[in-house]
Design a protein around this motif. Sequence first.
Motif, PDB file in Angstrom:
ATOM      1  N   TRP A  55     -19.949  -0.300 -16.844  1.00 49.05           N
ATOM      2  CA  TRP A  55     -21.130  -1.059 -17.949  1.00 49.05           C
ATOM      3  C   TRP A  55     -21.347  -1.154 -18.530  1.00 49.05           C
ATOM      4  CZ3 TRP A  55     -26.300   0.713 -16.764  1.00 49.05           C
ATOM      5  CH2 TRP A  55     -26.338   1.568 -15.763  1.00 49.05           C
ATOM      6  N   THR A  56     -21.292  -2.816 -18.791  1.00 49.46           N
ATOM      7  CA  THR A  56     -20.720  -3.639 -19.848  1.00 49.46           C
ATOM      8  C   THR A  56     -21.391  -3.509 -21.390  1.00 49.46           C
ATOM      9  OG1 THR A  56     -20.199  -5.207 -18.626  1.00 49.46           O
ATOM     10  CG2 THR A  56     -20.646  -6.567 -20.299  1.00 49.46           C
ATOM     11  N   PRO A  57     -21.074  -2.752 -22.446  1.00 47.48           N
ATOM     12  CA  PRO A  57     -21.575  -3.140 -23.511  1.00 47.48           C
ATOM     13  C   PRO A  57     -21.598  -4.134 -24.130  1.00 47.48           C
ATOM     14  CG  PRO A  57     -19.339  -2.159 -24.056  1.00 47.48           C
ATOM     15  CD  PRO A  57     -19.555  -2.786 -22.871  1.00 47.48           C
ATOM     16  N   ILE A  58     -22.688  -4.942 -24.562  1.00 43.37           N
ATOM     17  CA  ILE A  58     -22.599  -6.049 -25.533  1.00 43.37           C
ATOM     18  C   ILE A  58     -23.839  -5.342 -27.166  1.00 43.37           C
ATOM     19  CG2 ILE A  58     -24.048  -8.179 -26.000  1.00 43.37           C
ATOM     20  CD1 ILE A  58     -22.868  -8.036 -23.322  1.00 43.37           C
ATOM     21  N   SER A  84     -27.283  -2.634 -29.897  1.00 40.79           N
ATOM     22  CA  SER A  84     -26.590  -3.029 -28.689  1.00 40.79           C
ATOM     23  C   SER A  84     -27.399  -2.350 -27.353  1.00 40.79           C
ATOM     24  CB  SER A  84     -25.568  -1.888 -29.039  1.00 40.79           C
ATOM     25  OG  SER A  84     -26.211  -1.167 -28.702  1.00 40.79           O
ATOM     26  N   THR A 137     -26.390  -2.208 -23.389  1.00 41.81           N
ATOM     27  CA  THR A 137     -25.260  -1.806 -21.876  1.00 41.81           C
ATOM     28  C   THR A 137     -26.129  -1.803 -21.061  1.00 41.81           C
ATOM     29  OG1 THR A 137     -24.000  -0.129 -23.785  1.00 41.81           O
ATOM     30  CG2 THR A 137     -23.638  -0.167 -21.282  1.00 41.81           C
ATOM     31  N   GLU A 168     -23.384  -3.513 -14.220  1.00 44.29           N
ATOM     32  CA  GLU A 168     -22.408  -5.354 -14.052  1.00 44.29           C
ATOM     33  C   GLU A 168     -23.104  -5.747 -13.142  1.00 44.29           C
ATOM     34  OE1 GLU A 168     -18.270  -5.518 -12.913  1.00 44.29           O
ATOM     35  OE2 GLU A 168     -17.918  -5.488 -14.852  1.00 44.29           O
ATOM     36  N   ARG A 197     -20.543 -15.797 -29.729  1.00 47.51           N
ATOM     37  CA  ARG A 197     -20.034 -14.530 -29.100  1.00 47.51           C
ATOM     38  C   ARG A 197     -19.423 -14.479 -29.950  1.00 47.51           C
ATOM     39  NH1 ARG A 197     -19.173 -15.804 -23.166  1.00 47.51           N
ATOM     40  NH2 ARG A 197     -17.906 -17.660 -23.035  1.00 47.51           N
ATOM     41  N   LYS A 234     -15.849 -11.845 -28.880  1.00 43.85           N
ATOM     42  CA  LYS A 234     -14.670 -11.727 -28.048  1.00 43.85           C
ATOM     43  C   LYS A 234     -14.077 -10.571 -29.496  1.00 43.85           C
ATOM     44  CE  LYS A 234     -15.467 -13.444 -23.810  1.00 43.85           C
ATOM     45  NZ  LYS A 234     -15.217 -13.625 -21.992  1.00 43.85           N
ATOM     46  N   SER A 288     -17.406  -7.983 -16.897  1.00 42.92           N
ATOM     47  CA  SER A 288     -16.923  -7.115 -18.444  1.00 42.92           C
ATOM     48  C   SER A 288     -16.431  -8.013 -19.534  1.00 42.92           C
ATOM     49  CB  SER A 288     -15.825  -6.250 -17.468  1.00 42.92           C
ATOM     50  OG  SER A 288     -14.858  -6.868 -17.084  1.00 42.92           O
ATOM     51  N   ASP A 338     -17.830 -10.221 -20.993  1.00 42.24           N
ATOM     52  CA  ASP A 338     -18.983 -10.560 -21.843  1.00 42.24           C
ATOM     53  C   ASP A 338     -18.910 -10.200 -22.307  1.00 42.24           C
ATOM     54  OD1 ASP A 338     -20.621 -13.107 -19.512  1.00 42.24           O
ATOM     55  OD2 ASP A 338     -21.370 -11.153 -18.578  1.00 42.24           O
ATOM     56  N   ALA A 339     -18.641  -8.654 -22.314  1.00 44.24           N
ATOM     57  CA  ALA A 339     -18.980  -7.760 -24.026  1.00 44.24           C
ATOM     58  C   ALA A 339     -17.737  -8.656 -25.203  1.00 44.24           C
ATOM     59  CB  ALA A 339     -17.792  -6.690 -23.569  1.00 44.24           C
TER      60      ALA A 339
END
Length: 123
Positions: free
Chosen positions: A7-10, A30, A32, A35, A59, A61, A107, A109-110
């Motif tokens: 799971w990727t959190p954004i 947020s 989530t 992938e 973005r 990071k 991942s 892209d988080a």
Amino acid sequence: MGTVNMWTPILLSNYGDVHRLGLLKQTQLSITKAESKTIRIECHATVSDFGNAYIHWYRQKPGAPPERILYFSSQLHLDSDSDKEKFNAEKKIDKSLCILTIRRIASSDAATYYCQNTGTGKQ
């Protein structure tokens, strides 16, 4: 052996320009997703001449400075040709809405994603 879902959190942020250019507001705090899925991030605008306004997507990071991904008014301009299949942006003029689409999230892209308005000049 079972399949493991990553799971990727954004994270999203409200960095809209509130001066003469108007306000951009992201209502999602947020997102989530697993992938390889697609995420759509909405940014609502209170901007005069929204149809011609330049909207930039950034973005940031963790531990890194913000980087612009793309900007657009009537045409999309990606800052990196390698991101053509990854990112897209569109405007829904009748709803004063701009949308960033991130395809096949990974991942890497988080990050925190945010939109910014520079009026009718791309800057």
